[in-house]
Scaffold this motif. Structure first.
Motif, PDB file in Angstrom:
ATOM      1  N   PHE A 199       0.835  -1.202   0.000  1.00  0.00           N
ATOM      2  CA  PHE A 199       0.000   0.000   0.000  1.00  0.00           C
ATOM      3  C   PHE A 199       0.869   1.252   0.000  1.00  0.00           C
ATOM      4  CE2 PHE A 199      -2.338   3.419   1.976  1.00  0.00           C
ATOM      5  CZ  PHE A 199      -3.620   3.298   1.483  1.00  0.00           C
ATOM      6  N   SER A 200       1.912   1.251   0.823  1.00  0.00           N
ATOM      7  CA  SER A 200       2.759   2.435   0.948  1.00  0.00           C
ATOM      8  C   SER A 200       3.438   2.796  -0.368  1.00  0.00           C
ATOM      9  CB  SER A 200       3.815   2.213   2.032  1.00  0.00           C
ATOM     10  OG  SER A 200       4.624   1.076   1.731  1.00  0.00           O
ATOM     11  N   ARG A 201       3.826   1.790  -1.159  1.00  0.00           N
ATOM     12  CA  ARG A 201       4.469   2.068  -2.446  1.00  0.00           C
ATOM     13  C   ARG A 201       3.490   2.749  -3.403  1.00  0.00           C
ATOM     14  NH1 ARG A 201       8.855   0.343  -5.322  1.00  0.00           N
ATOM     15  NH2 ARG A 201       9.455  -1.082  -3.658  1.00  0.00           N
ATOM     16  N   HIS A 202       2.268   2.258  -3.458  1.00  0.00           N
ATOM     17  CA  HIS A 202       1.272   2.871  -4.339  1.00  0.00           C
ATOM     18  C   HIS A 202       0.908   4.271  -3.865  1.00  0.00           C
ATOM     19  CE1 HIS A 202       0.760  -0.628  -6.823  1.00  0.00           C
ATOM     20  NE2 HIS A 202       0.527  -1.387  -5.769  1.00  0.00           N
ATOM     21  N   LEU A 203       0.878   4.463  -2.554  1.00  0.00           N
ATOM     22  CA  LEU A 203       0.591   5.794  -2.019  1.00  0.00           C
ATOM     23  C   LEU A 203       1.667   6.782  -2.462  1.00  0.00           C
ATOM     24  CD1 LEU A 203      -0.950   7.783  -0.260  1.00  0.00           C
ATOM     25  CD2 LEU A 203       0.280   6.893   1.730  1.00  0.00           C
ATOM     26  N   VAL A 218      -6.196   4.068  -3.009  1.00  0.00           N
ATOM     27  CA  VAL A 218      -5.420   2.845  -3.199  1.00  0.00           C
ATOM     28  C   VAL A 218      -6.163   1.724  -2.484  1.00  0.00           C
ATOM     29  CG1 VAL A 218      -3.228   1.678  -2.797  1.00  0.00           C
ATOM     30  CG2 VAL A 218      -3.260   4.136  -3.275  1.00  0.00           C
ATOM     31  N   VAL A 219      -6.567   0.694  -3.210  1.00  0.00           N
ATOM     32  CA  VAL A 219      -7.325  -0.391  -2.599  1.00  0.00           C
ATOM     33  C   VAL A 219      -6.383  -1.497  -2.135  1.00  0.00           C
ATOM     34  CG1 VAL A 219      -9.378   0.101  -3.957  1.00  0.00           C
ATOM     35  CG2 VAL A 219      -7.718  -1.559  -4.808  1.00  0.00           C
ATOM     36  N   ALA A 220      -6.852  -2.302  -1.194  1.00  0.00           N
ATOM     37  CA  ALA A 220      -6.071  -3.406  -0.657  1.00  0.00           C
ATOM     38  C   ALA A 220      -6.124  -4.604  -1.612  1.00  0.00           C
ATOM     39  CB  ALA A 220      -6.613  -3.813   0.710  1.00  0.00           C
ATOM     40  N   PRO A 221      -5.082  -5.452  -1.628  1.00  0.00           N
ATOM     41  CA  PRO A 221      -5.076  -6.625  -2.512  1.00  0.00           C
ATOM     42  C   PRO A 221      -6.247  -7.577  -2.256  1.00  0.00           C
ATOM     43  CG  PRO A 221      -2.884  -6.218  -1.641  1.00  0.00           C
ATOM     44  CD  PRO A 221      -3.813  -5.307  -0.899  1.00  0.00           C
ATOM     45  N   ALA A 273      -6.006   7.998   6.002  1.00  0.00           N
ATOM     46  CA  ALA A 273      -6.914   7.011   5.413  1.00  0.00           C
ATOM     47  C   ALA A 273      -8.105   6.770   6.332  1.00  0.00           C
ATOM     48  CB  ALA A 273      -6.188   5.695   5.144  1.00  0.00           C
ATOM     49  N   LEU A 274      -9.273   6.720   5.732  1.00  0.00           N
ATOM     50  CA  LEU A 274     -10.527   6.483   6.439  1.00  0.00           C
ATOM     51  C   LEU A 274     -11.184   5.244   5.849  1.00  0.00           C
ATOM     52  CD1 LEU A 274     -12.836   7.585   8.362  1.00  0.00           C
ATOM     53  CD2 LEU A 274     -13.736   8.719   6.316  1.00  0.00           C
TER      54      LEU A 274
END
Length: 219
Positions: free
Chosen positions: A16-20, A188-191, A38-39
């Motif tokens: 997630f951090s890389r995509h952010l 950014v969505v989670a896998p 993030a909410l």
């Protein structure tokens, strides 16, 4: 908040951090915002709840929590819901002088100063946030009535653990994580996200984009 990233390493999978970092490098933060948050929303049989920060701010300061709460309250209003905020802790209304408890108390003061109209109370334990009976027994003069629907946690560990426990035990649907503080709508969505989850996030992004256009915020 300065991302460290190269376009040569952009991928459609990974942390997630890389995509952010990609999003921050391309879109950036809104004016006056120092870092994103993030909410995440949970639609449970017992009601609709929002939790922050579930994915970004590891150990937010009192100032960060104040800003996070402001942005989250705005996001909740876009859902047509009136935010009712609980600042959560292991401490109940001054029962502990630990660093995290003091941080939440300081954040409450900042929020009261900046957003006097917002229904917010803290610091409190989780049961007091959900149960008005428990809360009023502990703190009869609480500014929060009924059940809180925005649960603001002292750090990322608390928020992410609480979210995943509630999501699993509550047999509900989640929406998010929704990035807050960006110059333009981006998420950014989670896998592990489901097809329904992608549809939900697409709808959120579309509504936010329309609001950005109406507010004159264009690419």
């Amino acid at each position: 908040y300065r991302p460290r990233f190269s376009l040569a390493h952009a991928r459609t999978y990974g942390r997630f951090s890389r995509h952010l970092e990609h999003v921050l490098s391309v879109i950036g933060l809104a004016s006056g915002i120092e870092q994103p948050f993030a909410l995440t929303a949970l639609v449970l049989p017992s009601g609709n709840f929002f939790i922050c920060d579930t994915h970004v701010a590891v150990d937010p300061t009192a100032e960060d929590i104040s800003e996070m709460t402001r942005l989250a309250a705005e996001e909740i209003r876009r859902f047509g819901i009136t935010p009712k905020v609980a600042l959560l802790s292991h401490s109940n209304f001054g029962s502990s002088s630990s660093e995290s408890a003091v941080k939440m108390r300081v954040a409450l003061g900042l929020i009261h100063d900046r957003l006097p109209e917002l229904e917010v109370e803290g610091e409190m334990q989780g049961d007091g946030a959900i149960s008005e009976l428990i809360r009023t027994r502990l703190f009869p003069n609480s500014r929060l009535a009924g059940t809180a629907n925005l649960l603001v946690m002292p750090n990322l560990d608390a928020a992410n653990i609480a979210f995943n426990l509630l999501k699993t035990l509550g047999a509900g649907q989640s929406v998010g994580p929704m990035l807050m503080g960006m110059a333009l709508p981006a998420h950014v969505v989670a896998p592990s996200i489901t097809v329904r989850g992608i549809v939900n996030m697409t709808a959120v992004a579309a509504v936010d984009a329309q609001a950005a256009v109406e507010a004159g915020r264009r690419p």
